[in-house]
Scaffold this motif. Sequence first.
Motif, short mmCIF file in Angstrom:
data_model
loop_
_atom_site.label_atom_id
_atom_site.label_comp_id
_atom_site.label_asym_id
_atom_site.label_seq_id
_atom_site.Cartn_x
_atom_site.Cartn_y
_atom_site.Cartn_z
N THR A 53 40.44 23.38 -14.58
CA THR A 53 40.31 23.59 -13.14
C THR A 53 39.64 22.38 -12.48
OG1 THR A 53 40.21 25.98 -13.42
CG2 THR A 53 39.30 25.10 -11.36
N ARG A 54 38.56 21.88 -13.10
CA ARG A 54 37.88 20.69 -12.58
C ARG A 54 38.82 19.49 -12.55
NH1 ARG A 54 33.17 21.34 -15.83
NH2 ARG A 54 33.87 19.55 -17.01
N THR A 57 41.23 19.83 -9.69
CA THR A 57 40.52 19.58 -8.43
C THR A 57 40.29 18.08 -8.24
OG1 THR A 57 39.44 21.74 -8.57
CG2 THR A 57 38.41 20.08 -7.13
N ASP A 58 39.81 17.40 -9.29
CA ASP A 58 39.55 15.97 -9.22
C ASP A 58 40.85 15.19 -8.99
OD1 ASP A 58 36.90 16.57 -9.64
OD2 ASP A 58 36.88 15.87 -11.73
N LYS A 74 43.62 16.28 -7.56
CA LYS A 74 44.06 16.53 -6.18
C LYS A 74 43.27 15.68 -5.20
CE LYS A 74 44.86 20.29 -2.94
NZ LYS A 74 44.73 21.73 -2.70
#
Length: 128
Positions: A114-115, A118-119, A121
């Motif tokens: 997930t991280r 997010t990073d 994106k």
Amino acid sequence: MTTWSIAELAAEFEVTLRTIRFYEDRGLLTPERRGTTRVYHPRDRVRLSLILRGKRLGFSLDEIARIVDMYDAEPGEEGQLVYLLDQITHRRQELEQRRRDIEDTLQDLAEVETRCHTDLKALRNGTA
């Protein structure tokens, strides 16, 4: 009575001939000999199934030998049943711990994934 050749058992259980011969050398299987041909009886087939199941569950060959030998012994002997129950309890505890470890690892991986998304994106949007 149904019998099997070494090749038939190997194919059925998806193991090599060498594996079956190894179990024979360890005294776990005792096929009948007809000249140079090995003839396996239902007892051997059941024992091979128990051996392979024991291996999948992480038992050592010595532990498997004790358990498989119990299969041939008179049922209900207290010492054998106590030993088997102890082995089951011990193995269950190990497997439950492995399951917890796997679940924890999967959760950790999901968080990292997930991280990373997010990073990534943020990098693509130029906001990082």
